[in-house]
Write an enzyme that holds these catalytic residues in place. Structure first.
Site, PDB file in Angstrom:
ATOM      1  N   ASN A 111      -2.616   1.775  -3.836  1.00 48.82           N
ATOM      2  CA  ASN A 111      -1.322   1.171  -4.137  1.00 48.82           C
ATOM      3  C   ASN A 111      -0.311   2.303  -4.283  1.00 48.82           C
ATOM      4  O   ASN A 111      -0.329   3.021  -5.276  1.00 48.82           O
ATOM      5  CB  ASN A 111      -1.445   0.357  -5.435  1.00 48.82           C
ATOM      6  CG  ASN A 111      -0.115  -0.188  -5.922  1.00 48.82           C
ATOM      7  OD1 ASN A 111       0.892  -0.126  -5.199  1.00 48.82           O
ATOM      8  ND2 ASN A 111      -0.100  -0.721  -7.129  1.00 48.82           N
ATOM      9  N   TRP A 112       0.536   2.444  -3.285  1.00 46.02           N
ATOM     10  CA  TRP A 112       1.508   3.558  -3.309  1.00 46.02           C
ATOM     11  C   TRP A 112       2.670   3.292  -4.264  1.00 46.02           C
ATOM     12  O   TRP A 112       3.476   4.155  -4.513  1.00 46.02           O
ATOM     13  CB  TRP A 112       2.042   3.818  -1.888  1.00 46.02           C
ATOM     14  CG  TRP A 112       1.063   4.552  -1.007  1.00 46.02           C
ATOM     15  CD1 TRP A 112      -0.263   4.781  -1.268  1.00 46.02           C
ATOM     16  CD2 TRP A 112       1.331   5.163   0.268  1.00 46.02           C
ATOM     17  NE1 TRP A 112      -0.831   5.492  -0.236  1.00 46.02           N
ATOM     18  CE2 TRP A 112       0.132   5.742   0.728  1.00 46.02           C
ATOM     19  CE3 TRP A 112       2.478   5.267   1.064  1.00 46.02           C
ATOM     20  CZ2 TRP A 112       0.036   6.423   1.935  1.00 46.02           C
ATOM     21  CZ3 TRP A 112       2.379   5.937   2.279  1.00 46.02           C
ATOM     22  CH2 TRP A 112       1.176   6.518   2.709  1.00 46.02           C
ATOM     23  N   LYS A 113       2.784   2.076  -4.745  1.00 49.08           N
ATOM     24  CA  LYS A 113       3.893   1.693  -5.633  1.00 49.08           C
ATOM     25  C   LYS A 113       5.229   2.068  -4.975  1.00 49.08           C
ATOM     26  O   LYS A 113       5.323   2.038  -3.751  1.00 49.08           O
ATOM     27  CB  LYS A 113       3.707   2.330  -7.024  1.00 49.08           C
ATOM     28  CG  LYS A 113       2.297   2.037  -7.579  1.00 49.08           C
ATOM     29  CD  LYS A 113       2.108   2.385  -9.012  1.00 49.08           C
ATOM     30  CE  LYS A 113       0.696   2.004  -9.442  1.00 49.08           C
ATOM     31  NZ  LYS A 113       0.448   2.229 -10.856  1.00 49.08           N
ATOM     32  N   HIS A 133       0.312  -7.467 -10.226  1.00 47.62           N
ATOM     33  CA  HIS A 133       0.129  -6.139 -10.812  1.00 47.62           C
ATOM     34  C   HIS A 133       0.828  -6.100 -12.175  1.00 47.62           C
ATOM     35  O   HIS A 133       1.874  -6.710 -12.358  1.00 47.62           O
ATOM     36  CB  HIS A 133       0.707  -5.067  -9.884  1.00 47.62           C
ATOM     37  CG  HIS A 133       0.295  -3.686 -10.276  1.00 47.62           C
ATOM     38  ND1 HIS A 133       0.891  -3.021 -11.319  1.00 47.62           N
ATOM     39  CD2 HIS A 133      -0.678  -2.867  -9.804  1.00 47.62           C
ATOM     40  CE1 HIS A 133       0.294  -1.834 -11.457  1.00 47.62           C
ATOM     41  NE2 HIS A 133      -0.650  -1.719 -10.547  1.00 47.62           N
ATOM     42  N   GLU A 193       2.591  -3.984 -13.503  1.00 45.89           N
ATOM     43  CA  GLU A 193       3.973  -3.493 -13.463  1.00 45.89           C
ATOM     44  C   GLU A 193       4.938  -4.600 -13.069  1.00 45.89           C
ATOM     45  O   GLU A 193       6.113  -4.571 -13.440  1.00 45.89           O
ATOM     46  CB  GLU A 193       4.064  -2.289 -12.509  1.00 45.89           C
ATOM     47  CG  GLU A 193       3.420  -1.062 -13.151  1.00 45.89           C
ATOM     48  CD  GLU A 193       2.861  -0.046 -12.170  1.00 45.89           C
ATOM     49  OE1 GLU A 193       3.195  -0.102 -10.968  1.00 45.89           O
ATOM     50  OE2 GLU A 193       2.062   0.810 -12.607  1.00 45.89           O
ATOM     51  N   GLU A 207      -7.432  -3.937 -14.061  1.00 44.64           N
ATOM     52  CA  GLU A 207      -6.686  -2.722 -14.356  1.00 44.64           C
ATOM     53  C   GLU A 207      -6.193  -2.762 -15.807  1.00 44.64           C
ATOM     54  O   GLU A 207      -5.159  -3.393 -16.092  1.00 44.64           O
ATOM     55  CB  GLU A 207      -5.470  -2.597 -13.424  1.00 44.64           C
ATOM     56  CG  GLU A 207      -5.826  -2.503 -11.966  1.00 44.64           C
ATOM     57  CD  GLU A 207      -4.717  -1.832 -11.151  1.00 44.64           C
ATOM     58  OE1 GLU A 207      -5.048  -0.909 -10.402  1.00 44.64           O
ATOM     59  OE2 GLU A 207      -3.542  -2.218 -11.291  1.00 44.64           O
ATOM     60  N   GLY A 242      -1.976   5.238 -14.736  1.00 44.71           N
ATOM     61  CA  GLY A 242      -1.090   6.399 -14.701  1.00 44.71           C
ATOM     62  C   GLY A 242      -1.160   7.277 -15.939  1.00 44.71           C
ATOM     63  O   GLY A 242      -0.286   8.120 -16.160  1.00 44.71           O
ATOM     64  N   SER A 294      -6.302   5.209 -13.260  1.00 43.94           N
ATOM     65  CA  SER A 294      -6.656   6.634 -13.323  1.00 43.94           C
ATOM     66  C   SER A 294      -7.955   6.982 -12.596  1.00 43.94           C
ATOM     67  O   SER A 294      -8.687   7.867 -13.023  1.00 43.94           O
ATOM     68  CB  SER A 294      -6.706   7.111 -14.781  1.00 43.94           C
ATOM     69  OG  SER A 294      -5.422   6.991 -15.381  1.00 43.94           O
ATOM     70  N   GLY A 297      -3.896   4.172  -7.717  1.00 50.12           N
ATOM     71  CA  GLY A 297      -2.461   4.423  -7.664  1.00 50.12           C
ATOM     72  C   GLY A 297      -2.180   5.847  -7.215  1.00 50.12           C
ATOM     73  O   GLY A 297      -2.235   6.179  -6.027  1.00 50.12           O
ATOM     74  N   GLY A 298      -1.919   6.716  -8.161  1.00 49.26           N
ATOM     75  CA  GLY A 298      -1.492   8.083  -7.876  1.00 49.26           C
ATOM     76  C   GLY A 298      -2.371   8.818  -6.874  1.00 49.26           C
ATOM     77  O   GLY A 298      -1.858   9.495  -5.960  1.00 49.26           O
TER      78      GLY A 298
HETATM   79  P1  13P Z   1      -3.207   4.988 -11.227  1.00 53.91           P
HETATM   80  O1  13P Z   1      -4.404   5.167 -10.324  1.00 53.91           O
HETATM   81  O2  13P Z   1      -2.073   5.904 -10.863  1.00 53.91           O
HETATM   82  O3  13P Z   1      -3.591   5.034 -12.668  1.00 53.91           O
HETATM   83  O4  13P Z   1      -2.634   3.509 -10.944  1.00 53.91           O
HETATM   84  C1  13P Z   1      -3.499   2.436 -10.931  1.00 53.91           C
HETATM   85  C2  13P Z   1      -2.780   1.257 -10.399  1.00 53.91           C
HETATM   86  O5  13P Z   1      -1.902   0.713 -11.032  1.00 53.91           O
HETATM   87  C3  13P Z   1      -3.149   0.763  -9.061  1.00 53.91           C
HETATM   88  O6  13P Z   1      -2.606  -0.487  -8.809  1.00 53.91           O
END
Ligand code: 13P
Length: 261
Positions: free
Chosen positions: A21-23, A108, A110, A178, A184, A223, A244-245
């Site tokens: 997920n590149w957000k 998600h 977020e 998650e 993050g 993470s 994510g990251g």
């Molecule tokens: P991180 O891997 O950056 O913690 O993010 C997880 C995430 O929200 C994937 O959707």
């Protein structure tokens, strides 16, 4: 049914999925990383694990062209519940499918937090995804406050029953657990905590959807990085990761997927 791959990872008989997920990250330049991911998705990895990359919608079309032929799937991060109409700024699942998306993340944390999305809205988006022929990756997870109050399994259960529509099946739905406090932050739950929640999700899915529920993949997200992927991905009922990251760089993303080699 339970299966163990040659490297000792438990796959529970389900084909694993590592999704990125590149957000809200990445300009066209970032597509180089997708190109490298496609190149690195060699026969050995393809035999072992599905890869999905979800760039921002602005890159969807270019991304689906780059990934074409490599079998890296490209997905979106959200969709509107309606197919078309007067919804300024929104993007429908049908539009995403038209650009080459084959999956979409819905619910998600977020979006639940930043856009006040409710379980009912997430459920409607999931149904919209299916109507467009997309696989829905439905995200659930507790906040730190909820975990500290001992409410994790209750919260997860309500999100699961509220966000996942009737008709969910192994082919059209993936669940991503998650924990909000692990996203993050570099913090991850203990193995016991992951196993407890994934086990509860599997039980609930099997109760509600029977064989289809036993076949649905449950991803862990929060993470995940190459250095902890081996340990997390071998846990029972963990059928992959939502990253994510560490999905922004090919070397990290492929490093996570390599846990399944
Ligand atoms: P991180 O891997 O950056 O913690 O993010 C997880 C995430 O929200 C994937 O959707």
């Amino acid at each position: 049914m339970s299966a163990t791959s040659t490297n000792g990872l438990r796959t529970n008989g389900l084909r694993p999925l590592v999704a990125g997920n590149w957000k809200m990250n990445g300009s066209r330049r970032a597509l180089r990383e997708l190109g490298m991911m496609s190149e690195g998705y060699d026969a050995g990895l393809r035999a072992a694990v599905d890869l999905l990359v979800c760039p921002p919608a602005t890159l969807m079309q270019a991304a689906s062209v780059i990934a074409l032929g490599s079998r890296v799937a490209v997905g979106a991060q959200d969709c509107h519940a309606e197919e078309a109409g007067a919804f300024t700024g929104d993007i429908s699942a049908a539009m995403l499918a038209d650009l080459g998306a084959t999956a979409v993340i819905v619910g998600h944390s977020e979006r639940r937090a930043g856009h006040r999305e409710t379980n009912a809205q997430v459920r409607a988006k999931c149904e919209a995804a299916w109507r467009a022929g997309l696989m829905a990756v439905v995200c659930i997870g507790e906040t730190e406050r909820e975990r500290d109050a001992g409410k994790t399994l209750g919260v997860i259960g309500r999100q699961l029953s509220g966000s996942v529509p009737d008709g969910a099946g192994a082919a059209n739905t993936v669940i991503a657990y998650e924990p909000v406090w692990a996203i993050g932050t570099g913090r991850t739950p203990s193995n016991e905590q992951i196993v407890e929640v994934h086990g509860a999700i599997r039980k609930a899915l099997a109760r509600r959807f029977k064989a289809e529920g036993r076949g649905m993949r449950i991803l862990y997200g929060g993470s995940v990085k190459p250095s902890n992927a081996d340990e997390i991905l071998k846990l029972p009922e963990v059928n992959g990761a939502l990253v994510g990251g560490a999905s922004l760089k090919a070397v990290d993303f492929l490093g996570i997927a390599a846990a399944y080699r």
